[in-house]
Design an enzyme around this catalytic site. Structure first.
Site, mmCIF file in Angstrom:
data_model
loop_
_atom_site.group_PDB
_atom_site.id
_atom_site.type_symbol
_atom_site.label_atom_id
_atom_site.label_comp_id
_atom_site.label_asym_id
_atom_site.label_seq_id
_atom_site.Cartn_x
_atom_site.Cartn_y
_atom_site.Cartn_z
ATOM 1 N N LYS A 49 0.829 -1.204 0.000
ATOM 2 C CA LYS A 49 0.000 0.000 0.000
ATOM 3 C C LYS A 49 0.869 1.261 0.000
ATOM 4 O O LYS A 49 1.953 1.282 0.603
ATOM 5 C CB LYS A 49 -0.907 -0.038 1.234
ATOM 6 C CG LYS A 49 -1.916 1.088 1.339
ATOM 7 C CD LYS A 49 -2.778 0.876 2.577
ATOM 8 C CE LYS A 49 -3.718 2.021 2.849
ATOM 9 N NZ LYS A 49 -4.526 1.802 4.076
ATOM 10 N N SER A 54 -9.391 2.619 3.227
ATOM 11 C CA SER A 54 -8.450 3.289 2.352
ATOM 12 C C SER A 54 -7.560 2.334 1.545
ATOM 13 O O SER A 54 -6.845 2.755 0.650
ATOM 14 C CB SER A 54 -7.549 4.201 3.191
ATOM 15 O OG SER A 54 -6.774 3.423 4.117
ATOM 16 N N SER A 86 -9.645 -0.003 7.444
ATOM 17 C CA SER A 86 -9.157 0.250 6.088
ATOM 18 C C SER A 86 -8.761 -0.990 5.314
ATOM 19 O O SER A 86 -8.661 -0.942 4.083
ATOM 20 C CB SER A 86 -7.959 1.212 6.127
ATOM 21 O OG SER A 86 -8.389 2.528 6.368
#
Length: 457
Positions: A71, A146, A170
């Site tokens: 990520k 996210s 997330s």
């Protein structure tokens, strides 16, 4: 076919073939998804050669043959890591985050960086720097956030593992929306950093994602360790055992939250399947403190963003996502007592769960109250027939971050349109292995009853 499935007959995985498959898969699927934002095919091939040589030399590599993405808020040495923000568009990570280094040492093949919302602080995956990530089943929908880039890539067959973060859901929520397993370990079980400052103080953890429990558990064995450079890191706890597991089910975790009927009924069916398999599951809910919920917790995120980026926002507001600007401005307007009130709520939440887990080993409930929604919206317009605020989709996950307890989302059903959702399983702090054992048993039970809806690409 997953990367690890490419093997020589009676031999080790063909790492060169795995690299080429991943490169081809990214070229095929990513243009429509915008999930992987940085990927160098030649670097992947060179990494495969390095791993092959190390493996041939006899170095232990428990994840040899697995491929993974990272990520865009976790450091990868020499890579531009931006947190989805124009402020960091030219930032080059000076070293690997501990978790990235650990996967590489274990033989996993690094593929590239996945998209996330700015500072990982939105429930959809879109930012001014890299644009919008789309759901792998329907490009009009969001994979959530996210960690939406990580989830979308993994669900599209890009890699075997995704290294993400979870500070309020997330990783679990995008996993639920994309038919994946998403795991938030106990705070301290996987070392965090070196890397960026955390906007939500003490909440963020490294959160691995996978298509199934076997791959996730294998990754956790590698990642769970003590590192003194992380002040929150803890030595491995003693093994926790339970004869007859004491399990509770709470359809909405005791919150006044709307749910889509398909999700509500699917979660109930999954719990019924566990009962039919022999598990005794009681109806019980933690005695939460007053004020628990997104509105009660969000000032801590707003304050953290204001402390980190408030001055820059005053000078150059055009560099920020408008939604992040609103959060920063809300943080700048807070008083110290407002922040202290959230910290007291966090402590009361942790105490409520500690008391609850004195009576139970596991708590079951939904990961998300709805299926994926249009990618252009912060959240669904309606949930369960009721008008929904932008963060109502995130109602079932943040309290477990604030309490530091482990929680996992496993696929357990789809709505009439084929969009997945997940069952969330929660345990007391440091009972991660007990939690993963039960999640693996649930996976088998759901598969036997046609409820396991994980992706297979």
């Amino acid at each position: 076919m997953t990367s690890a499935a490419i093997r020589h007959e009676a031999g080790p995985p063909d790492i060169a073939a795995i690299a080429e498959q991943a490169i081809a898969r990214i070229a095929q699927r990513n243009p429509a998804l915008n999930a992987v934002i940085r990927h160098d095919p030649d670097a992947v091939r060179a990494e495969a050669v390095r791993l092959q040589r190390a493996h041939a030399a006899g170095r232990p590599m428990p994840l040899y043959g697995q491929a993974f993405t990272v990520k865009d808020n976790l450091w990868v040495a020499g890579e531009t890591i931006s947190q989805g923000s124009r402020l960091f568009r030219d930032f080059t990570a000076p070293e690997d985050a501990w978790a990235v280094a650990r996967l590489r040492q274990a033989g996993a093949l690094y593929l590239g960086i996945t998209n996330c919302s700015e500072f990982a602080c939105k429930g959809v995956t879109v930012n001014l720097l890299h644009g919008m990530t789309r759901h792998p089943q329907d490009a009009d929908l969001t994979p959530g956030g996210s960690s939406g880039g990580a989830a979308a890539a993994l669900a599209a067959g890009i890699g075997d593992l995704a290294l993400a973060t979870d500070a309020g859901g997330s990783a679990r929520r995008p996993a639920a929306h994309c038919g994946l397993v998403g795991f938030k370990p106990s705070a301290g079980r996987i070392p965090l950093g070196p890397g960026f400052a955390e906007p939500v103080f003490g909440n963020g953890v490294i959160a691995p994602m996978a298509r199934d429990m076997a791959a996730l558990r294998q990754a956790f064995v590698v990642l769970a360790a003590f590192d003194p450079r992380d002040p929150a890191s803890c030595p491995p706890p003693p093994a926790l055992t339970s004869g007859q597991m004491r399990i509770a089910f709470s359809p909405t975790f005791g919150l006044d939250a709307a749910m889509d009927g398909s999700v509500r009924d699917g979660i109930a069916a999954a719990v019924d399947a566990l009962r039919a398999a022999g598990f005794s599951i009681a109806a019980a809910t933690p005695a939460w403190p007053d004020g628990l919920g997104e509105a009660g917790f969000m000032p801590l995120q707003h304050a953290g963003l204001a402390a980190l980026y408030g001055e820059r926002h005053r000078r150059e507001p055009e560099l920020f996502d408008p939604d992040l600007s609103r959060q920063i401005e809300a943080g700048l307007a807070l008083q110290g007592s407002d922040v202290a009130a959230v910290l007291l709520l966090r402590e009361a939440t942790a105490q409520a769960l500690a008391r609850f887990f004195g009576d139970f080993d596991l708590l079951l409930g939904p990961t998300v109250p709805c299926i994926a929604w249009p990618a252009t919206q912060l959240g669904p317009a309606r949930i369960g027939g009721r008008p929904a605020a932008p963060r109502d989709h995130a109602v079932f996950t943040p309290m477990f971050n604030h309490a530091g307890v482990p929680a996992i989302s496993v696929p357990c059903g789809r709505d009439a349109a084929g969009l997945p959702f997940g069952l969330q399983i929660v345990a007391r702090r440091f009972a991660d292995d007990l939690l993963l054992d039960f999640a693996a048993r649930a996976e088998t039970i759901f598969a036997e009853r046609g409820l396991w809806t994980g992706v297979t690409s």
